[in-house]
Write an enzyme that holds these catalytic residues in place. Structure first.
Site, PDB file in Angstrom:
ATOM      1  N   ASP A   1      33.330  16.238  63.934  1.00 45.46           N
ATOM      2  CA  ASP A   1      32.401  17.238  63.698  1.00 45.46           C
ATOM      3  C   ASP A   1      31.011  16.755  64.742  1.00 45.46           C
ATOM      4  O   ASP A   1      31.139  15.940  65.268  1.00 45.46           O
ATOM      5  CB  ASP A   1      31.993  17.263  62.305  1.00 45.46           C
ATOM      6  CG  ASP A   1      31.356  16.202  61.572  1.00 45.46           C
ATOM      7  OD1 ASP A   1      31.605  14.759  62.503  1.00 45.46           O
ATOM      8  OD2 ASP A   1      31.094  15.730  60.697  1.00 45.46           O
TER       9      ASP A   1
ATOM     10  N   TYR B   1      38.477  20.676  63.431  1.00 48.49           N
ATOM     11  CA  TYR B   1      37.777  19.578  62.547  1.00 48.49           C
ATOM     12  C   TYR B   1      38.266  19.479  60.934  1.00 48.49           C
ATOM     13  O   TYR B   1      38.814  18.398  60.343  1.00 48.49           O
ATOM     14  CB  TYR B   1      36.128  19.854  62.274  1.00 48.49           C
ATOM     15  CG  TYR B   1      35.619  18.924  61.551  1.00 48.49           C
ATOM     16  CD1 TYR B   1      35.488  17.482  61.660  1.00 48.49           C
ATOM     17  CD2 TYR B   1      35.149  19.610  60.168  1.00 48.49           C
ATOM     18  CE1 TYR B   1      35.148  16.642  60.429  1.00 48.49           C
ATOM     19  CE2 TYR B   1      34.583  18.878  59.183  1.00 48.49           C
ATOM     20  CZ  TYR B   1      34.726  17.356  59.308  1.00 48.49           C
ATOM     21  OH  TYR B   1      34.374  16.667  58.286  1.00 48.49           O
TER      22      TYR B   1
ATOM     23  N   GLU C   1      34.767  19.882  52.584  1.00 48.69           N
ATOM     24  CA  GLU C   1      34.540  20.033  53.836  1.00 48.69           C
ATOM     25  C   GLU C   1      33.796  21.351  54.318  1.00 48.69           C
ATOM     26  O   GLU C   1      33.193  21.478  55.090  1.00 48.69           O
ATOM     27  CB  GLU C   1      35.760  19.722  54.751  1.00 48.69           C
ATOM     28  CG  GLU C   1      36.285  18.222  54.725  1.00 48.69           C
ATOM     29  CD  GLU C   1      35.245  17.190  55.335  1.00 48.69           C
ATOM     30  OE1 GLU C   1      34.376  17.740  56.195  1.00 48.69           O
ATOM     31  OE2 GLU C   1      35.267  16.340  54.941  1.00 48.69           O
TER      32      GLU C   1
END
Ligand code: SF4
Length: 348
Positions: free
Chosen positions: A128, A110, A27
């Site tokens: 996102d 996020y 991520e």
């Protein structure tokens, strides 16, 4: 969405065995970087630093080298800081609640939502840019997506919708945004699994969403870069600890466009008794808010000085991480894997 995701999801390395560590690294890498570009970096990073402890203990140069080319180096530094927090506060394990994950360095709403939902099945949305685009189109929400209120509205709506397979659901929205409900150009509404619920589609102009603020024009910065070298070694310096490319190595440079004579004067001002100056090709680099236009001079000097770090070719290729902005200039002194050119030797 879940049925569509099960059938259509791309096979990506971080989707196999989604441990918190693996999800987290992916991520962070995926912020500001495309999936295709991340895969190679991800595998190299996981091979070199397979767990939290290895990341917490990694020498800075190794970490920067693994990150070289991904940009936004603060992300790598924060990864390491967060790993160190996990070692000191959580016995080397990933914390298991959303609030604890969110409190780690470099982790925002996020990423916390993504790790909490994908790795721990905690019921949190992960909003996102892809998800914002899908959701504003689905709901024809014309709020400016740079405003926290818009994000909050989408986030609350998703929180109410989250099903049991929360990690897969969040990923299905991201996947839809990346492969079907795409930015820049028309979304592929005809193959979209949620078309019949989509207000943007029914209104006839899904591309009108999301609504974004006007971009500020990028600042242009003229710079002069000095390939200051002894033939065998190149001078490097460290950037300041704050600001753009904080704490990274750089090829010495100054603001403004210097003439060849001025570049020579600059080098003499650094205390070298004699210098040979040669103009090289100009190059440029685009950051998000600023563009560097760089004039490059190769300046050969007879000896090293203590004001710089002098790196040899091997170090520049294998262990020192130089930001991409300086790579085109460096290539002019370190072309491919070639030894010093006769021209360089002659100039000495
Ligand atoms: Fe996006 Fe079109 Fe699907 Fe709506 S129907 S979510 S605009 S791809």
């Amino acid at each position: 969405m879940l049925a569509w995701y099960d059938k259509e999801k791309r096979s990506l390395p971080w989707r196999e065995n989604p441990t918190p560590y693996r999800v987290w690294i992916s991520e962070i890498m995926l912020q500001q970087t495309r999936v295709e570009a991340v895969i190679g970096y991800y595998e190299r990073f996981l091979n070199a630093l397979p767990d939290i402890l290895a990341l917490a203990r990694a020498p800075e140069e190794q970490l920067m080298k693994l990150w070289e080319g991904l940009g936004y180096y603060t992300r790598a530094r924060n990864l390491q800081k967060a790993a160190q927090v996990m070692v000191h506060q959580y016995g080397g394990s990933f914390p298991r609640t959303y609030d604890e994950i969110r409190a780690l360095p470099g982790i925002g709403d996020y990423t916390a939502g993504a790790v909490a939902s994908i790795a721990f099945s905690l019921k949190y949305p992960a909003v996102d840019g892809n998800v914002l685009r899908v959701m504003t189109r689905l709901t024809a929400d014309d709020g400016d997506i740079s405003r926290p209120a818009t994000k909050q509205r989408i986030s609350s709506l998703l929180t109410r919708l989250l099903p049991g397979r929360v990690g897969d659901f969040n990923q299905s929205l991201m996947e839809l945004g990346a492969t079907v409900c795409v930015p820049n150009g028309s979304p592929a509404c005809l193959v979209c699994p949620v078309r019949e619920y989509c207000l943007g589609f029914f209104q006839g102009a899904p591309e009108d969403f999301p609504v974004k603020p006007r971009k500020k024009a990028r600042t242009i910065e003229e710079r002069t870069v000095f390939l200051l070298n002894t033939g065998e070694r190149l001078a490097l310096s460290k950037r300041p600890e704050r600001g753009l490319l904080a704490g990274m190595w750089e090829i010495p440079n100054v603001l403004g466009t210097l003439s060849q004579e001025e570049a020579g004067q600059w080098a003499l001002g650094q205390g070298f008794p004699q210098v040979r100056t040669q103009k090289r090709s100009s190059c440029r680099h685009i950051f998000s808010h600023v563009e560097w236009r760089m004039s490059v001079y190769q300046i050969n000097v007879p000896t090293e000085s203590n004001d710089f770090f002098w790196a040899d070719r091997q170090q520049l290729r294998d262990s020192i991480s130089l930001p991409s902005a300086f790579r085109p200039a460096l290539e002019q002194w370190l072309p491919g894997k070639q030894p010093p050119s006769p021209e360089e030797k002659r100039l000495l």
